[in-house]
Motif scaffolding. Structure first.
Motif, PDB file in Angstrom:
ATOM      1  N   ALA A 209       0.772  -1.291  -0.173  1.00  0.00           N
ATOM      2  CA  ALA A 209      -0.035   0.111   0.007  1.00  0.00           C
ATOM      3  C   ALA A 209       0.984   1.168  -0.161  1.00  0.00           C
ATOM      4  CB  ALA A 209      -0.974   0.196   1.123  1.00  0.00           C
ATOM      5  N   ALA A 210       2.254   1.196   0.072  1.00  0.00           N
ATOM      6  CA  ALA A 210       3.069   2.402   0.342  1.00  0.00           C
ATOM      7  C   ALA A 210       3.305   2.813  -1.081  1.00  0.00           C
ATOM      8  CB  ALA A 210       4.322   1.970   1.072  1.00  0.00           C
ATOM      9  N   ASP A 211       3.683   4.020  -1.102  1.00  0.00           N
ATOM     10  CA  ASP A 211       3.921   4.939  -2.492  1.00  0.00           C
ATOM     11  C   ASP A 211       5.334   4.614  -2.759  1.00  0.00           C
ATOM     12  OD1 ASP A 211       1.673   6.047  -2.446  1.00  0.00           O
ATOM     13  OD2 ASP A 211       2.228   7.906  -1.598  1.00  0.00           O
ATOM     14  N   TRP A 212       5.609   4.415  -4.073  1.00  0.00           N
ATOM     15  CA  TRP A 212       6.873   4.156  -4.647  1.00  0.00           C
ATOM     16  C   TRP A 212       7.884   5.321  -4.106  1.00  0.00           C
ATOM     17  CZ3 TRP A 212       8.524  -0.630  -5.678  1.00  0.00           C
ATOM     18  CH2 TRP A 212       7.653  -1.668  -6.437  1.00  0.00           C
ATOM     19  N   GLN A 213       9.289   4.706  -3.688  1.00  0.00           N
ATOM     20  CA  GLN A 213      10.025   6.016  -3.828  1.00  0.00           C
ATOM     21  C   GLN A 213      11.274   5.862  -4.591  1.00  0.00           C
ATOM     22  OE1 GLN A 213      12.237   5.565   0.131  1.00  0.00           O
ATOM     23  NE2 GLN A 213      13.636   6.958  -0.309  1.00  0.00           N
ATOM     24  N   ALA A 214      11.423   6.755  -5.512  1.00  0.00           N
ATOM     25  CA  ALA A 214      12.532   6.862  -6.487  1.00  0.00           C
ATOM     26  C   ALA A 214      13.744   7.021  -5.834  1.00  0.00           C
ATOM     27  CB  ALA A 214      12.187   7.914  -7.657  1.00  0.00           C
ATOM     28  N   LEU A 215      14.585   6.142  -6.311  1.00  0.00           N
ATOM     29  CA  LEU A 215      15.982   6.010  -5.630  1.00  0.00           C
ATOM     30  C   LEU A 215      17.277   6.563  -6.492  1.00  0.00           C
ATOM     31  CD1 LEU A 215      15.842   2.583  -3.699  1.00  0.00           C
ATOM     32  CD2 LEU A 215      15.290   4.799  -2.880  1.00  0.00           C
ATOM     33  N   GLY A 216      16.970   6.514  -7.742  1.00  0.00           N
ATOM     34  CA  GLY A 216      17.891   7.194  -8.710  1.00  0.00           C
ATOM     35  C   GLY A 216      17.990   6.095  -9.545  1.00  0.00           C
ATOM     36  N   GLY A 217      19.194   6.029 -10.431  1.00  0.00           N
ATOM     37  CA  GLY A 217      19.204   5.327 -11.436  1.00  0.00           C
ATOM     38  C   GLY A 217      20.767   5.281 -12.020  1.00  0.00           C
ATOM     39  N   SER A 218      20.855   4.342 -13.116  1.00  0.00           N
ATOM     40  CA  SER A 218      22.200   4.109 -13.799  1.00  0.00           C
ATOM     41  C   SER A 218      22.124   3.947 -15.107  1.00  0.00           C
ATOM     42  CB  SER A 218      23.163   2.923 -12.896  1.00  0.00           C
ATOM     43  OG  SER A 218      24.214   2.948 -13.451  1.00  0.00           O
ATOM     44  N   ALA A 219      22.931   3.369 -15.794  1.00  0.00           N
ATOM     45  CA  ALA A 219      22.945   2.836 -17.133  1.00  0.00           C
ATOM     46  C   ALA A 219      23.758   1.654 -17.536  1.00  0.00           C
ATOM     47  CB  ALA A 219      23.351   4.132 -18.355  1.00  0.00           C
ATOM     48  N   THR A 220      23.348   0.828 -18.584  1.00  0.00           N
ATOM     49  CA  THR A 220      24.187  -0.597 -18.573  1.00  0.00           C
ATOM     50  C   THR A 220      25.580  -0.176 -19.183  1.00  0.00           C
ATOM     51  OG1 THR A 220      23.081  -0.700 -20.537  1.00  0.00           O
ATOM     52  CG2 THR A 220      22.293  -2.059 -18.723  1.00  0.00           C
ATOM     53  N   ASP A 221      26.547  -0.911 -18.803  1.00  0.00           N
ATOM     54  CA  ASP A 221      27.939  -0.434 -19.291  1.00  0.00           C
ATOM     55  C   ASP A 221      28.090  -1.445 -20.536  1.00  0.00           C
ATOM     56  OD1 ASP A 221      28.271  -3.116 -18.397  1.00  0.00           O
ATOM     57  OD2 ASP A 221      29.682  -2.615 -16.656  1.00  0.00           O
ATOM     58  N   ALA A 222      29.528  -1.512 -21.260  1.00  0.00           N
ATOM     59  CA  ALA A 222      29.559  -2.404 -22.301  1.00  0.00           C
ATOM     60  C   ALA A 222      29.446  -3.908 -22.233  1.00  0.00           C
ATOM     61  CB  ALA A 222      30.914  -2.325 -22.729  1.00  0.00           C
ATOM     62  N   ASP A 223      29.284  -4.303 -20.990  1.00  0.00           N
ATOM     63  CA  ASP A 223      28.778  -5.687 -20.547  1.00  0.00           C
ATOM     64  C   ASP A 223      27.379  -5.888 -20.286  1.00  0.00           C
ATOM     65  OD1 ASP A 223      31.446  -6.660 -20.596  1.00  0.00           O
ATOM     66  OD2 ASP A 223      31.931  -6.024 -18.794  1.00  0.00           O
ATOM     67  N   GLY A 224      26.597  -4.835 -20.439  1.00  0.00           N
ATOM     68  CA  GLY A 224      25.251  -4.898 -20.171  1.00  0.00           C
ATOM     69  C   GLY A 224      24.787  -4.908 -18.767  1.00  0.00           C
TER      70      GLY A 224
END
Length: 304
Positions: A209-224
């Motif tokens: 029932a809790a709201d989603w908390q956005a924690l941040g992100g990243s991106a895949t490297d050359a190895d995915g």
């Protein structure tokens, strides 16, 4: 209880292998260093852990050092959403625009000469001190500079390990068996290769029932792989990974069109522009969730 023998160290010693690997890899990106410290567990004292780190650092090859350096952003440009690099580079926060521009120029000159980012233990240093250091070190030989980098990495690793095994105000380990951890990688099954530069966002919640908390992100490297996803807050019960796959496929389609690849020509719009994966987690466990991707479908599973 002595300062070198803490509940935090005991929790670190007791971490499940995947969780310990993740915690150590966040401290240092060298796989060889991480594996040596995993082999050193359990450590009776914090000093024993630091000594194991120093010994592992002394044995790293040039390739291992390059892997470790790849985990560090340039001075003055901490990774977005990464509190560790932002905290360590705090001395650059109030630097003037002119000093930041000079630091960028020096960073580029250093990287052109040595082929890697300028690395220094930035904790406690002012922007002027870091600028003066790069000015001085840019005149070194590559061999001399490699050993200075080894020393600076050793200092950084000691500081990060100290934070890893110390207790916070609530008596919990900052990275501990009271929280779960998450990693992912993406394989483009249409070509049988990792999918590089796919943006991944991480969100968490405590209860359905809790709201989603956005924690941040990243991106895949050359190895995915995403090697620097944010840590999960204590009490997390559900995690969501959002993969922005449309830009990846659009770039791939444009490259195929330039090469006039018949199999992919005129493939049209991406069918799944985004992929959202939600899963439940338990404290103390590591969750590796790979994404197998193609233009018209995808699948996920819990990996190891």
């Amino acid at each position: 209880m002595t300062p070198t023998s803490t509940p935090g160290l005991a929790r670190f010693n007791a971490l499940e292998e995947h969780a310990a690997f993740t915690a150590l890899h966040e401290a240092c990106a060298s796989t060889a260093w991480v594996e040596r410290l995993l082999a050193a567990r359990p450590c009776a004292t914090a000093e024993e852990l630091y000594a194991a780190s120093d010994a592992a650092m002394a044995e790293l090859t040039a390739e291992d050092l390059a892997e470790a350096m790849a985990g560090h952003p340039p001075i003055g440009r901490p990774k977005p959403g990464d509190p560790t690099s932002a905290r360590e580079q705090r001395g650059m926060t109030d630097a003037s625009d002119a000093l930041k521009a000079e630091m960028l120029e020096l960073n580029l000159a250093y990287q052109e000469k040595f082929g890697h980012v300028f690395l220094i233990c930035a904790t406690g240093r002012t922007a002027e001190q870091m600028r003066d250091a790069v000015r001085e070190r840019i005149g070194n030989t590559p061999e001399r500079e490699r050993e200075i980098v080894r020393t600076e990495l050793g200092k950084i690793n000691r500081i990060r390990l100290a934070r890893l095994v110390e207790e916070d105000r609530r008596g919990h380990l900052t990275m501990s068996s009271t929280t779960a951890s998450v990693s992912t990688h993406i394989l483009d099954t249409s070509v049988g290769r990792p999918a590089e530069a796919v943006a991944v966002r991480l969100s968490a919640r405590s209860g359905r029932a809790a709201d989603w908390q956005a924690l941040g992100g990243s991106a895949t490297d050359a190895d995915g792989r995403c090697k620097d996803l944010p840590a999960l807050p204590e009490g997390t019960t559900h995690v969501r990974l959002d993969f922005a796959v449309e830009p990846y496929f659009e770039k791939k389609q444009a490259a195929d069109a330039q090469q006039d690849a018949p199999a992919n020509r005129d493939s049209g719009a991406v069918f799944f522009p985004e992929v959202a994966v939600t899963f439940a987690v338990k404290p103390g466990e590591h969750y590796h969730v790979p994404l197998l991707l193609n233009p018209f479908g995808y699948s996920v599973y819990r990996g190891s």
